[in-house]
Design a protein around this motif. Structure first.
Motif, PDB file in Angstrom:
ATOM      1  N   PHE A  55      24.962 -64.437  -0.124  1.00 24.34           N
ATOM      2  CA  PHE A  55      25.372 -64.968  -1.420  1.00 24.34           C
ATOM      3  C   PHE A  55      26.567 -64.191  -1.974  1.00 24.34           C
ATOM      4  O   PHE A  55      27.518 -64.782  -2.490  1.00 24.34           O
ATOM      5  CB  PHE A  55      24.205 -64.912  -2.409  1.00 24.34           C
ATOM      6  N   ALA A  56      26.519 -62.864  -1.861  1.00 21.13           N
ATOM      7  CA  ALA A  56      27.619 -62.034  -2.364  1.00 21.13           C
ATOM      8  C   ALA A  56      28.919 -62.369  -1.651  1.00 21.13           C
ATOM      9  O   ALA A  56      29.994 -62.426  -2.275  1.00 21.13           O
ATOM     10  CB  ALA A  56      27.276 -60.559  -2.203  1.00 21.13           C
ATOM     11  N   GLN A  57      28.855 -62.614  -0.341  1.00 23.63           N
ATOM     12  CA  GLN A  57      30.066 -62.970   0.398  1.00 23.63           C
ATOM     13  C   GLN A  57      30.558 -64.354   0.004  1.00 23.63           C
ATOM     14  O   GLN A  57      31.767 -64.593  -0.093  1.00 23.63           O
ATOM     15  CB  GLN A  57      29.787 -62.908   1.909  1.00 23.63           C
ATOM     16  N   CYS A  58      29.618 -65.278  -0.235  1.00 21.76           N
ATOM     17  CA  CYS A  58      30.001 -66.615  -0.694  1.00 21.76           C
ATOM     18  C   CYS A  58      30.674 -66.538  -2.062  1.00 21.76           C
ATOM     19  O   CYS A  58      31.688 -67.206  -2.309  1.00 21.76           O
ATOM     20  CB  CYS A  58      28.770 -67.518  -0.780  1.00 21.76           C
ATOM     21  N   LEU A  59      30.123 -65.724  -2.950  1.00 23.45           N
ATOM     22  CA  LEU A  59      30.691 -65.578  -4.285  1.00 23.45           C
ATOM     23  C   LEU A  59      32.091 -64.987  -4.207  1.00 23.45           C
ATOM     24  O   LEU A  59      33.019 -65.469  -4.873  1.00 23.45           O
ATOM     25  CB  LEU A  59      29.780 -64.695  -5.136  1.00 23.45           C
ATOM     26  N   ASP A  60      32.267 -63.953  -3.393  1.00 23.03           N
ATOM     27  CA  ASP A  60      33.596 -63.349  -3.213  1.00 23.03           C
ATOM     28  C   ASP A  60      34.607 -64.386  -2.737  1.00 23.03           C
ATOM     29  O   ASP A  60      35.724 -64.483  -3.271  1.00 23.03           O
ATOM     30  CB  ASP A  60      33.528 -62.215  -2.189  1.00 23.03           C
ATOM     31  N   ALA A  61      34.234 -65.139  -1.699  1.00 24.46           N
ATOM     32  CA  ALA A  61      35.147 -66.127  -1.123  1.00 24.46           C
ATOM     33  C   ALA A  61      35.483 -67.214  -2.139  1.00 24.46           C
ATOM     34  O   ALA A  61      36.646 -67.640  -2.260  1.00 24.46           O
ATOM     35  CB  ALA A  61      34.536 -66.741   0.129  1.00 24.46           C
ATOM     36  N   TYR A  62      34.474 -67.655  -2.882  1.00 21.60           N
ATOM     37  CA  TYR A  62      34.679 -68.700  -3.889  1.00 21.60           C
ATOM     38  C   TYR A  62      35.625 -68.226  -4.985  1.00 21.60           C
ATOM     39  O   TYR A  62      36.564 -68.930  -5.365  1.00 21.60           O
ATOM     40  CB  TYR A  62      33.330 -69.107  -4.488  1.00 21.60           C
ATOM     41  N   LEU A  63      35.385 -67.018  -5.495  1.00 26.20           N
ATOM     42  CA  LEU A  63      36.222 -66.498  -6.576  1.00 26.20           C
ATOM     43  C   LEU A  63      37.652 -66.264  -6.111  1.00 26.20           C
ATOM     44  O   LEU A  63      38.610 -66.573  -6.832  1.00 26.20           O
ATOM     45  CB  LEU A  63      35.621 -65.209  -7.126  1.00 26.20           C
ATOM     46  N   ASP A  64      37.808 -65.729  -4.910  1.00 31.04           N
ATOM     47  CA  ASP A  64      39.161 -65.490  -4.380  1.00 31.04           C
ATOM     48  C   ASP A  64      39.921 -66.806  -4.232  1.00 31.04           C
ATOM     49  O   ASP A  64      41.098 -66.906  -4.581  1.00 31.04           O
ATOM     50  CB  ASP A  64      39.084 -64.779  -3.027  1.00 31.04           C
ATOM     51  N   LEU A  65      39.244 -67.823  -3.698  1.00 27.78           N
ATOM     52  CA  LEU A  65      39.893 -69.103  -3.460  1.00 27.78           C
ATOM     53  C   LEU A  65      40.272 -69.789  -4.763  1.00 27.78           C
ATOM     54  O   LEU A  65      41.413 -70.258  -4.927  1.00 27.78           O
ATOM     55  CB  LEU A  65      38.962 -70.017  -2.651  1.00 27.78           C
ATOM     56  N   GLU A 116      22.324 -67.842 -14.131  1.00 28.75           N
ATOM     57  CA  GLU A 116      21.075 -67.578 -13.419  1.00 28.75           C
ATOM     58  C   GLU A 116      20.731 -66.091 -13.357  1.00 28.75           C
ATOM     59  O   GLU A 116      19.550 -65.718 -13.429  1.00 28.75           O
ATOM     60  CB  GLU A 116      21.161 -68.131 -11.988  1.00 28.75           C
ATOM     61  N   LEU A 117      21.746 -65.236 -13.216  1.00 32.31           N
ATOM     62  CA  LEU A 117      21.477 -63.846 -12.857  1.00 32.31           C
ATOM     63  C   LEU A 117      21.830 -62.816 -13.924  1.00 32.31           C
ATOM     64  O   LEU A 117      21.607 -61.617 -13.704  1.00 32.31           O
ATOM     65  CB  LEU A 117      22.247 -63.496 -11.573  1.00 32.31           C
ATOM     66  N   ALA A 118      22.356 -63.240 -15.068  1.00 29.79           N
ATOM     67  CA  ALA A 118      22.853 -62.286 -16.062  1.00 29.79           C
ATOM     68  C   ALA A 118      21.809 -61.266 -16.486  1.00 29.79           C
ATOM     69  O   ALA A 118      22.133 -60.101 -16.743  1.00 29.79           O
ATOM     70  CB  ALA A 118      23.376 -63.031 -17.285  1.00 29.79           C
ATOM     71  N   ASP A 119      20.541 -61.658 -16.578  1.00 25.72           N
ATOM     72  CA  ASP A 119      19.491 -60.755 -17.053  1.00 25.72           C
ATOM     73  C   ASP A 119      18.694 -60.119 -15.925  1.00 25.72           C
ATOM     74  O   ASP A 119      17.684 -59.465 -16.182  1.00 25.72           O
ATOM     75  CB  ASP A 119      18.536 -61.521 -17.982  1.00 25.72           C
ATOM     76  N   ASP A 120      19.137 -60.321 -14.697  1.00 30.66           N
ATOM     77  CA  ASP A 120      18.423 -59.784 -13.533  1.00 30.66           C
ATOM     78  C   ASP A 120      19.166 -58.540 -13.041  1.00 30.66           C
ATOM     79  O   ASP A 120      20.234 -58.631 -12.442  1.00 30.66           O
ATOM     80  CB  ASP A 120      18.365 -60.847 -12.432  1.00 30.66           C
ATOM     81  N   THR A 121      18.599 -57.375 -13.314  1.00 31.55           N
ATOM     82  CA  THR A 121      19.285 -56.129 -12.979  1.00 31.55           C
ATOM     83  C   THR A 121      19.511 -55.956 -11.485  1.00 31.55           C
ATOM     84  O   THR A 121      20.370 -55.175 -11.070  1.00 31.55           O
ATOM     85  CB  THR A 121      18.492 -54.917 -13.506  1.00 31.55           C
ATOM     86  N   ALA A 122      18.760 -56.691 -10.666  1.00 31.25           N
ATOM     87  CA  ALA A 122      18.936 -56.589  -9.215  1.00 31.25           C
ATOM     88  C   ALA A 122      20.267 -57.180  -8.770  1.00 31.25           C
ATOM     89  O   ALA A 122      20.721 -56.911  -7.650  1.00 31.25           O
ATOM     90  CB  ALA A 122      17.781 -57.287  -8.490  1.00 31.25           C
ATOM     91  N   TYR A 123      20.883 -57.968  -9.646  1.00 24.11           N
ATOM     92  CA  TYR A 123      22.118 -58.652  -9.262  1.00 24.11           C
ATOM     93  C   TYR A 123      23.279 -58.275 -10.178  1.00 24.11           C
ATOM     94  O   TYR A 123      24.210 -59.050 -10.374  1.00 24.11           O
ATOM     95  CB  TYR A 123      21.896 -60.166  -9.267  1.00 24.11           C
ATOM     96  N   ALA A 125      25.686 -56.338  -9.579  1.00 24.61           N
ATOM     97  CA  ALA A 125      26.954 -56.307  -8.833  1.00 24.61           C
ATOM     98  C   ALA A 125      27.590 -57.694  -8.801  1.00 24.61           C
ATOM     99  O   ALA A 125      28.817 -57.822  -8.905  1.00 24.61           O
ATOM    100  CB  ALA A 125      26.718 -55.796  -7.413  1.00 24.61           C
ATOM    101  N   CYS A 126      26.775 -58.735  -8.655  1.00 27.27           N
ATOM    102  CA  CYS A 126      27.311 -60.101  -8.631  1.00 27.27           C
ATOM    103  C   CYS A 126      27.861 -60.484 -10.000  1.00 27.27           C
ATOM    104  O   CYS A 126      28.948 -61.078 -10.106  1.00 27.27           O
ATOM    105  CB  CYS A 126      26.217 -61.084  -8.212  1.00 27.27           C
ATOM    106  N   VAL A 127      27.128 -60.154 -11.051  1.00 31.76           N
ATOM    107  CA  VAL A 127      27.578 -60.477 -12.403  1.00 31.76           C
ATOM    108  C   VAL A 127      28.848 -59.687 -12.728  1.00 31.76           C
ATOM    109  O   VAL A 127      29.789 -60.220 -13.334  1.00 31.76           O
ATOM    110  CB  VAL A 127      26.470 -60.190 -13.426  1.00 31.76           C
ATOM    111  N   ASP A 128      28.903 -58.424 -12.303  1.00 27.00           N
ATOM    112  CA  ASP A 128      30.109 -57.617 -12.510  1.00 27.00           C
ATOM    113  C   ASP A 128      31.301 -58.203 -11.756  1.00 27.00           C
ATOM    114  O   ASP A 128      32.436 -58.168 -12.235  1.00 27.00           O
ATOM    115  CB  ASP A 128      29.876 -56.178 -12.054  1.00 27.00           C
ATOM    116  N   ARG A 129      31.038 -58.738 -10.566  1.00 33.10           N
ATOM    117  CA  ARG A 129      32.114 -59.356  -9.773  1.00 33.10           C
ATOM    118  C   ARG A 129      32.694 -60.550 -10.522  1.00 33.10           C
ATOM    119  O   ARG A 129      33.917 -60.744 -10.557  1.00 33.10           O
ATOM    120  CB  ARG A 129      31.579 -59.785  -8.403  1.00 33.10           C
ATOM    121  N   VAL A 130      31.829 -61.354 -11.113  1.00 32.41           N
ATOM    122  CA  VAL A 130      32.312 -62.482 -11.915  1.00 32.41           C
ATOM    123  C   VAL A 130      33.095 -61.975 -13.119  1.00 32.41           C
ATOM    124  O   VAL A 130      34.123 -62.544 -13.491  1.00 32.41           O
ATOM    125  CB  VAL A 130      31.140 -63.373 -12.362  1.00 32.41           C
ATOM    126  N   GLY A 131      32.635 -60.878 -13.717  1.00 30.55           N
ATOM    127  CA  GLY A 131      33.336 -60.305 -14.857  1.00 30.55           C
ATOM    128  C   GLY A 131      34.749 -59.872 -14.511  1.00 30.55           C
ATOM    129  O   GLY A 131      35.689 -60.103 -15.283  1.00 30.55           O
TER     130      GLY A 131
END
Length: 205
Positions: A55-65, A116-123, A125-131
């Motif tokens: 998922f993290a790699q998909c998010l990176d690729a999506y945001l970069d594109l 989906e993930l803003a309040d989930d501390t396990a993620y 890094a993903c929320v920070d990546r979007v930030g």
């Protein structure tokens, strides 16, 4: 000797991204990913580690594109600032219309991730990546709008940074609205209202 991978990594990430956009992270199962990508579970996890890592790699690729596409559109200095913002907004609306017609998942993976993930501390890094991506987009838009203000094309009653946040919200609104199957005319109204708000005569009086 290890066997070489016999799949296209980029294609797999694209397929997994479609699945995550459609179902979200938590509701996407390993079986869903195997079906979407055509890979077995062992091949998928040997290549990407885990569902979360994929998922993290998909998010990176999506945001970069999507950031690269936005940079291309608003970087067209042959057009005025408002015209470039309009091109960006209409491009988003057209993409969502096309996705709706093809049955592809609609909406924005970045928006969905934060929702989906803003309040989930396990993620975090993903929320920070979007930030970080959001910060880059706001800086990009602010630069265009600042140039428009200098040229007298964009209102100066609100800062370029404030207008950039407004435009960014409009982009997100178009993405979210598409998930609710709203009429295309509503997207046109969102775009028209956004553009009117940018022009001096609407806010500066």
């Amino acid at each position: 000797m290890a066997r070489p991978r016999s799949f296209d990594r980029e294609r797999v990430i694209e397929a997994a991204t479609r699945q995550f956009r459609q179902s979200g992270l938590h509701a996407t199962s390993a079986e869903d990913l195997c079906r979407a990508t055509g890979l077995g579970r062992s091949s998928l996890y040997n290549a990407f580690g885990s569902k979360d890592e994929l998922f993290a790699q998909c998010l990176d690729a999506y945001l970069d594109l999507t950031l690269a596409r936005a940079e291309e559109v608003v970087g067209d200095t042959g057009q005025g600032a408002v015209d470039r913002i309009e091109a960006l907004l209409r491009g988003v609306a057209a993409e969502e219309t096309e996705r709706a017609g093809s049955g592809a998942p609609r909406g924005c993976l970045a928006v969905n991730t934060v929702t989906e993930l803003a309040d989930d501390t396990a993620y975090e890094a993903c929320v920070d990546r979007v930030g970080r991506d959001t910060t880059a987009r706001l800086e990009l838009l602010a630069a265009v709008l600042r140039a428009g203000q200098a040229a007298g094309e964009v209102t100066t009653s609100i800062s370029a940074a404030g207008l950039a946040a407004f435009v960014h919200s409009a982009v997100g609104g178009l993405r979210v609205a598409s998930q609710g199957r709203v009429a295309a005319a509503w997207s046109d109204d969102i775009i028209a209202a956004t553009l009117r708000s940018l022009r001096p005569q609407q806010l500066d009086g």
